[in-house]
Design a protein around this motif. Structure first.
Motif, PDB file in Angstrom:
ATOM      1  N   PHE A  69       0.838  -1.197   0.000  1.00  0.00           N
ATOM      2  CA  PHE A  69       0.000   0.000   0.000  1.00  0.00           C
ATOM      3  C   PHE A  69       0.877   1.253   0.000  1.00  0.00           C
ATOM      4  N   LYS A  70       1.918   1.260   0.820  1.00  0.00           N
ATOM      5  CA  LYS A  70       2.815   2.412   0.883  1.00  0.00           C
ATOM      6  C   LYS A  70       3.471   2.655  -0.478  1.00  0.00           C
ATOM      7  N   LEU A  71       3.899   1.580  -1.136  1.00  0.00           N
ATOM      8  CA  LEU A  71       4.519   1.708  -2.449  1.00  0.00           C
ATOM      9  C   LEU A  71       3.522   2.265  -3.465  1.00  0.00           C
ATOM     10  N   LYS A  72       2.291   1.800  -3.406  1.00  0.00           N
ATOM     11  CA  LYS A  72       1.238   2.292  -4.309  1.00  0.00           C
ATOM     12  C   LYS A  72       1.022   3.798  -4.104  1.00  0.00           C
ATOM     13  N   VAL A  73       1.000   4.236  -2.845  1.00  0.00           N
ATOM     14  CA  VAL A  73       0.823   5.660  -2.540  1.00  0.00           C
ATOM     15  C   VAL A  73       1.986   6.469  -3.101  1.00  0.00           C
ATOM     16  N   LEU A  74       3.216   5.995  -2.897  1.00  0.00           N
ATOM     17  CA  LEU A  74       4.389   6.726  -3.386  1.00  0.00           C
ATOM     18  C   LEU A  74       4.417   6.796  -4.916  1.00  0.00           C
ATOM     19  N   ILE A 130       3.869  10.127   4.764  1.00  0.00           N
ATOM     20  CA  ILE A 130       4.230   9.837   3.372  1.00  0.00           C
ATOM     21  C   ILE A 130       5.678  10.254   3.104  1.00  0.00           C
ATOM     22  N   ASN A 131       6.102  11.382   3.688  1.00  0.00           N
ATOM     23  CA  ASN A 131       7.505  11.798   3.555  1.00  0.00           C
ATOM     24  C   ASN A 131       8.441  10.773   4.174  1.00  0.00           C
ATOM     25  N   VAL A 132       8.052  10.235   5.320  1.00  0.00           N
ATOM     26  CA  VAL A 132       8.860   9.212   5.995  1.00  0.00           C
ATOM     27  C   VAL A 132       8.956   7.982   5.106  1.00  0.00           C
ATOM     28  N   TRP A 133       7.837   7.575   4.532  1.00  0.00           N
ATOM     29  CA  TRP A 133       7.832   6.412   3.635  1.00  0.00           C
ATOM     30  C   TRP A 133       8.764   6.658   2.465  1.00  0.00           C
ATOM     31  N   TYR A 189      11.988   4.477   1.513  1.00  0.00           N
ATOM     32  CA  TYR A 189      12.035   3.780   0.226  1.00  0.00           C
ATOM     33  C   TYR A 189      13.298   4.178  -0.541  1.00  0.00           C
ATOM     34  N   ASP A 190      13.629   5.459  -0.522  1.00  0.00           N
ATOM     35  CA  ASP A 190      14.823   5.925  -1.229  1.00  0.00           C
ATOM     36  C   ASP A 190      16.098   5.319  -0.651  1.00  0.00           C
ATOM     37  N   SER A 191      16.119   5.108   0.654  1.00  0.00           N
ATOM     38  CA  SER A 191      17.349   4.584   1.266  1.00  0.00           C
ATOM     39  C   SER A 191      17.402   3.061   1.324  1.00  0.00           C
ATOM     40  N   GLY A 192      16.237   2.389   1.437  1.00  0.00           N
ATOM     41  CA  GLY A 192      16.271   0.943   1.629  1.00  0.00           C
ATOM     42  C   GLY A 192      15.401   0.128   0.708  1.00  0.00           C
ATOM     43  N   GLY A 193      14.719   0.742  -0.222  1.00  0.00           N
ATOM     44  CA  GLY A 193      13.880  -0.001  -1.157  1.00  0.00           C
ATOM     45  C   GLY A 193      12.592  -0.510  -0.527  1.00  0.00           C
ATOM     46  N   GLN A 209      11.917  -3.232   1.069  1.00  0.00           N
ATOM     47  CA  GLN A 209      12.033  -3.832   2.403  1.00  0.00           C
ATOM     48  C   GLN A 209      11.870  -2.778   3.493  1.00  0.00           C
ATOM     49  N   ALA A 210      12.323  -1.565   3.232  1.00  0.00           N
ATOM     50  CA  ALA A 210      12.233  -0.505   4.228  1.00  0.00           C
ATOM     51  C   ALA A 210      10.789  -0.057   4.453  1.00  0.00           C
ATOM     52  N   LEU A 211       9.897  -0.365   3.510  1.00  0.00           N
ATOM     53  CA  LEU A 211       8.491   0.024   3.661  1.00  0.00           C
ATOM     54  C   LEU A 211       7.686  -0.975   4.477  1.00  0.00           C
ATOM     55  N   GLU A 212       8.221  -2.172   4.657  1.00  0.00           N
ATOM     56  CA  GLU A 212       7.490  -3.173   5.429  1.00  0.00           C
ATOM     57  C   GLU A 212       7.362  -2.707   6.875  1.00  0.00           C
ATOM     58  N   PRO A 213       6.206  -2.960   7.489  1.00  0.00           N
ATOM     59  CA  PRO A 213       6.012  -2.509   8.871  1.00  0.00           C
ATOM     60  C   PRO A 213       6.996  -3.179   9.821  1.00  0.00           C
TER      61      PRO A 213
END
Length: 175
Positions: free
Chosen positions: A64-69, A94-97, A101-105, A107-111
């Protein structure tokens, strides 16, 4: 948890949309809320109607986070606009996400697990062997003896320090 009730939010939005009570600032003053808050509530109302003010679940999974971004990037929207479209309470999330995402891809978006992490106590004591004393080597026994002597000396010094500080602390309080 919002400090404002859904009823108040709906009343503020209706007052603004009716146009009889003025702009964002005037309606906000009449109800004791900020102009930016009124603007946010009106935007949420326009995007989602009455459902905008109902309690929401704030757990978002990685896809979901990836879809939003991706949506925000393709439509060139701000975080606030994207949050209103996806009904996300906190636009700054959303900025945090995005940073994660920019730093860890992906995997970094997973809760991540919530709450305190369970930390194992770090002990510098040698591992207690299940062997009996007779079965242990001389080196193992000497190592344990040395550790126990150091521990005993430390505790004695700590006790002496506590005893020496307590009378001075009492004298300072009496002055």
């Amino acid at each position: 948890m919002s400090k404002y009730s859904a009823r108040l939010k709906s009343r503020v939005v209706q007052d603004y949309l009716s146009g009889e009570r003025g702009g964002y600032g005037e309606v906000g003053r009449q109800h004791g809320v900020g102009q930016g808050t009124v603007r946010k509530w009106v935007a949420a109302w326009r995007a989602h109607g009455e459902a905008a003010f109902k309690k929401k679940y704030s757990f978002y999974d990685g896809p979901f986070k990836l879809k939003v971004l991706q949506f925000m990037h393709t439509k060139a929207l701000s975080c606030r606009e994207t949050a209103a479209i996806f009904d996300i309470r906190n636009p700054s999330a959303i900025n945090v996400w995005k940073r994660r995402y920019d730093s860890g891809g992906m995997q970094a978006l997973e809760p991540r697990p919530r709450g305190r992490s369970v930390k194992q106590p770090k002990s510098s004591a040698p591992a207690v062997s299940s062997k009996s004393d007779e079965a242990r080597t001389k080196e193992e026994l000497l190592k344990e003896l040395n550790y126990l002597r150091m521990e005993n000396a430390y505790l004695k010094k700590l006790d002496a320090l506590i005893r020496s500080e307590s009378p001075t602390a009492q004298r300072k309080k009496r002055k």
